[in-house]
Design a protein around this motif. Structure first.
Motif, short mmCIF file in Angstrom:
data_model
loop_
_atom_site.label_atom_id
_atom_site.label_comp_id
_atom_site.label_asym_id
_atom_site.label_seq_id
_atom_site.Cartn_x
_atom_site.Cartn_y
_atom_site.Cartn_z
N PHE A 1 46.53 47.92 40.37
CA PHE A 1 45.69 46.73 40.69
C PHE A 1 45.46 46.69 42.06
O PHE A 1 46.16 47.17 42.98
N ILE B 1 45.30 42.34 29.89
CA ILE B 1 45.76 43.69 30.58
C ILE B 1 46.61 44.23 29.82
O ILE B 1 46.72 45.55 29.43
N THR C 1 41.96 40.30 43.34
CA THR C 1 42.44 40.44 41.80
C THR C 1 43.84 39.95 41.55
O THR C 1 43.82 39.22 40.30
N LEU C 2 44.84 40.37 42.26
CA LEU C 2 46.10 39.49 42.02
C LEU C 2 46.25 38.43 42.80
O LEU C 2 46.91 37.28 42.25
N VAL D 1 42.59 48.40 37.85
CA VAL D 1 42.35 47.05 37.49
C VAL D 1 41.79 46.45 38.76
O VAL D 1 42.45 46.51 39.81
N VAL E 1 49.28 36.08 36.71
CA VAL E 1 49.77 37.37 37.33
C VAL E 1 51.26 37.64 36.94
O VAL E 1 51.50 38.71 36.32
N SER F 1 38.97 43.31 40.77
CA SER F 1 37.87 42.17 40.51
C SER F 1 36.63 42.50 41.15
O SER F 1 35.63 41.80 41.01
N ASP G 1 39.75 37.28 33.29
CA ASP G 1 40.95 37.16 34.15
C ASP G 1 42.04 38.37 33.42
O ASP G 1 41.60 39.32 32.87
N LEU G 2 43.05 38.28 34.00
CA LEU G 2 44.08 39.32 33.81
C LEU G 2 44.93 39.36 32.48
O LEU G 2 45.57 40.28 32.19
N VAL H 1 37.82 42.61 36.21
CA VAL H 1 38.30 41.09 36.35
C VAL H 1 37.06 40.61 36.71
O VAL H 1 37.08 40.17 37.97
#
Length: 226
Positions: free
Chosen positions: A8, A221, A13-14, A177, A103, A179, A217-218, A197
């Motif tokens: 990630f 995943i 992203t996270l 992954v 997350v 964003s 969104d995540l 994302v």
């Protein structure tokens, strides 16, 4: 059989990169910031990224903490904010950005299914350690990889090489992954399996690679990685 690593991007992203300005704007005495925090946060992020690309091209590397401060200084000047106390507060909050709500559950699901999980980030090691600790997800990560080990920012291919060096995998055996549209497109061109994302519903960047999955969104995943 070993499951594919899930790698990630960190910031955006996270971790929610707007959280610093949003939280500061809600604090007493920050009426000026409250009126402009959203465009300030957007400009801060834009300049932060632009400076990474420019430094990568010119070879004039500085770590991400310096780039983050430079981007904030530009954004504050643009929006007529100059208080040193505000600058210090925004930077302090950036060291403890909130993770997006999905997350922890997402990472737990990946770990339960046997997937190694890692961060691959422009962030400096100290920044990433602070963010991971603040979010409480350190026990769910097998590696936190920083570009400082290679001295250049994404999307330089040598950064993506760090994943194979760490996990002993070919690019096609990794789910990457991000964003950031540019990051996920460059990761796809590198050979990663990819998921973008796209929280803001942005158009796809016009770059050689294309993401395998586009998600809001995540949450999905673990299913994509299965």
């Amino acid at each position: 059989m070993t499951k594919i690593p899930c790698v990630f991007d960190a910031y955006g992203t996270l971790f929610d990169v707007a959280a610093s300005a949003r939280q500061a704007a809600d604090e007493p005495g920050q009426e000026a910031l409250a009126r402009t925090w959203q465009p300030l946060a957007a400009d801060w992020r834009t300049k932060q990224l632009e400076y990474t690309w420019l430094r990568a091209v010119t070879g004039d590397h500085a770590d991400f903490w310096q780039v983050t401060q430079d981007g904030l200084d530009w954004a504050m000047e643009r929006h007529g904010l100059s208080a040193p106390e505000l600058r210090a507060r925004l930077l302090a909050l950036y060291r403890e950005l909130a993770a997006y709500p999905e997350v922890p559950k997402m990472l737990r699901a990946l770990k339960a299914a046997g997937h190694p999980c890692a961060i691959l980030s422009n962030g400096s090691p100290g920044m990433l350690a602070d963010a991971v600790a603040s979010a409480g997800v350190g026990d769910l990560l097998d590696a936190v990889l920083s570009v400082e080990d290679v001295g250049v920012f994404k999307p330089a291919r040598v950064v993506y090489d760090m994943v194979g060096a760490r996990f002993g995998t070919a690019p096609g055996d990794v789910l990457f992954v991000s964003s950031n549209g540019w990051d996920v497109c460059c990761g796809a061109a590198y050979g990663f399996r990819t998921a973008w994302v796209n929280r803001s519903g942005l158009p796809l960047d016009r770059l050689p690679g294309r993401p395998d999955h586009v998600i809001p969104d995540l949450t999905a995943i673990p299913e994509i990685a299965a």
